[in-house]
Design a protein around this motif. Structure first.
Motif, PDB file in Angstrom:
ATOM      1  N   ILE A   1       0.819  -1.197   0.000  1.00 24.61           N
ATOM      2  CA  ILE A   1       0.000   0.000   0.000  1.00 24.61           C
ATOM      3  C   ILE A   1       0.860   1.256   0.000  1.00 24.61           C
ATOM      4  CG2 ILE A   1      -1.698   1.312   1.333  1.00 24.61           C
ATOM      5  CD1 ILE A   1      -2.877  -1.392   2.159  1.00 24.61           C
ATOM      6  N   GLY A   2       1.997   1.236   0.671  1.00 27.01           N
ATOM      7  CA  GLY A   2       2.877   2.395   0.711  1.00 27.01           C
ATOM      8  C   GLY A   2       3.305   2.828  -0.670  1.00 27.01           C
TER       9      GLY A   2
ATOM     10  N   LEU B  64       0.271   4.855  -1.851  1.00 24.87           N
ATOM     11  CA  LEU B  64      -0.065   6.057  -1.092  1.00 24.87           C
ATOM     12  C   LEU B  64       1.090   7.053  -1.059  1.00 24.87           C
ATOM     13  CD1 LEU B  64      -2.049   4.479   1.856  1.00 24.87           C
ATOM     14  CD2 LEU B  64      -2.955   5.712  -0.083  1.00 24.87           C
TER      15      LEU B  64
ATOM     16  N   LYS C 192      -0.372  10.670  -0.806  1.00 22.69           N
ATOM     17  CA  LYS C 192      -0.262   9.788  -1.970  1.00 22.69           C
ATOM     18  C   LYS C 192       0.845  10.214  -2.915  1.00 22.69           C
ATOM     19  CE  LYS C 192      -3.735  12.476  -4.283  1.00 22.69           C
ATOM     20  NZ  LYS C 192      -5.035  12.562  -4.868  1.00 22.69           N
TER      21      LYS C 192
ATOM     22  N   GLU D  93       4.400   0.692   7.813  1.00 20.62           N
ATOM     23  CA  GLU D  93       3.022   0.257   8.027  1.00 20.62           C
ATOM     24  C   GLU D  93       2.227   1.326   8.785  1.00 20.62           C
ATOM     25  OE1 GLU D  93       0.752  -3.345  10.326  1.00 20.62           O
ATOM     26  OE2 GLU D  93       2.636  -3.821   9.317  1.00 20.62           O
TER      27      GLU D  93
ATOM     28  N   GLU E  96       1.481   4.097   6.401  1.00 21.60           N
ATOM     29  CA  GLU E  96       0.418   3.690   5.480  1.00 21.60           C
ATOM     30  C   GLU E  96      -0.947   3.811   6.147  1.00 21.60           C
ATOM     31  OE1 GLU E  96       1.232  -0.250   4.099  1.00 21.60           O
ATOM     32  OE2 GLU E  96       3.121   0.339   3.166  1.00 21.60           O
TER      33      GLU E  96
ATOM     34  N   ARG F 123      -3.930   6.228   4.909  1.00 18.81           N
ATOM     35  CA  ARG F 123      -5.286   5.763   4.577  1.00 18.81           C
ATOM     36  C   ARG F 123      -6.342   6.587   5.311  1.00 18.81           C
ATOM     37  NH1 ARG F 123      -2.769   0.665   4.582  1.00 18.81           N
ATOM     38  NH2 ARG F 123      -3.338   0.338   6.754  1.00 18.81           N
TER      39      ARG F 123
END
Length: 151
Positions: free
Chosen positions: A2-3, A6, A34, A80, A83, A87
């Motif tokens: 996800i990083g 984003l 992002k 993490e 991230e 989010r």
């Protein structure tokens, strides 16, 4: 990862030191929204039109807070924890944008207002806006009445 989706928001942001609803500064949050999945200090400095030294200080702070991994002269990526924060920020930004659009406001006003609101809004207020947004989506007559009253 996800990083990688984003990453870092490379847009001009207000350099505020105020505390946000999540406990970090507004500038810290804007770095965490992002981009291309990694960033270099030089790219961020150019995009934000600030000195590389200012960006380096911010990046070192984010690294110390465990929100990103930074290697001098290389790229940086979110951890993490970074991230997760990114989010939350993206969700908050989208919710506020959707809400203001349902009120019939123009994009320029929405973009300006969301940039300020997203850094200072409390969780209870955000929940209330989410509930109201849901109701406005389901009730077009109410939405039309509200838009007429506003405009």
């Amino acid at each position: 990862m996800i990083g990688l989706t984003l990453g870092f928001n490379l847009v001009a942001v207000a350099r505020r030191k105020s505390q946000s609803a999540l406990g970090g500064s507004a500038t810290v949050e804007d770095y965490l929204i992002k981009s291309k999945g990694y960033a270099r200090v030089i790219d961020i400095a150019a995009a934000l039109q600030i000195s590389q030294a200012s960006v380096t200080n911010m990046v070192q702070r984010l690294d110390a807070e465990g929100l990103l991994k930074y290697e001098k002269y290389r790229g940086l990526v979110l951890t993490e924890a970074g991230e997760k924060l990114a989010r939350k920020i993206a969700h908050r930004h989208k919710l506020l944008t959707d809400f203001l659009k349902l009120l019939g406001l123009n994009d320029r006003v929405i973009n300006h207002d969301v940039e300020g609101m997203e850094h200072h809004i409390s969780l209870p207020t955000l929940r209330a806006i989410a509930a109201l947004t849901s109701q406005l989506r389901r009730r077009p007559t109410l939405r039309a009445q509200l838009q007429a009253a506003i405009l």
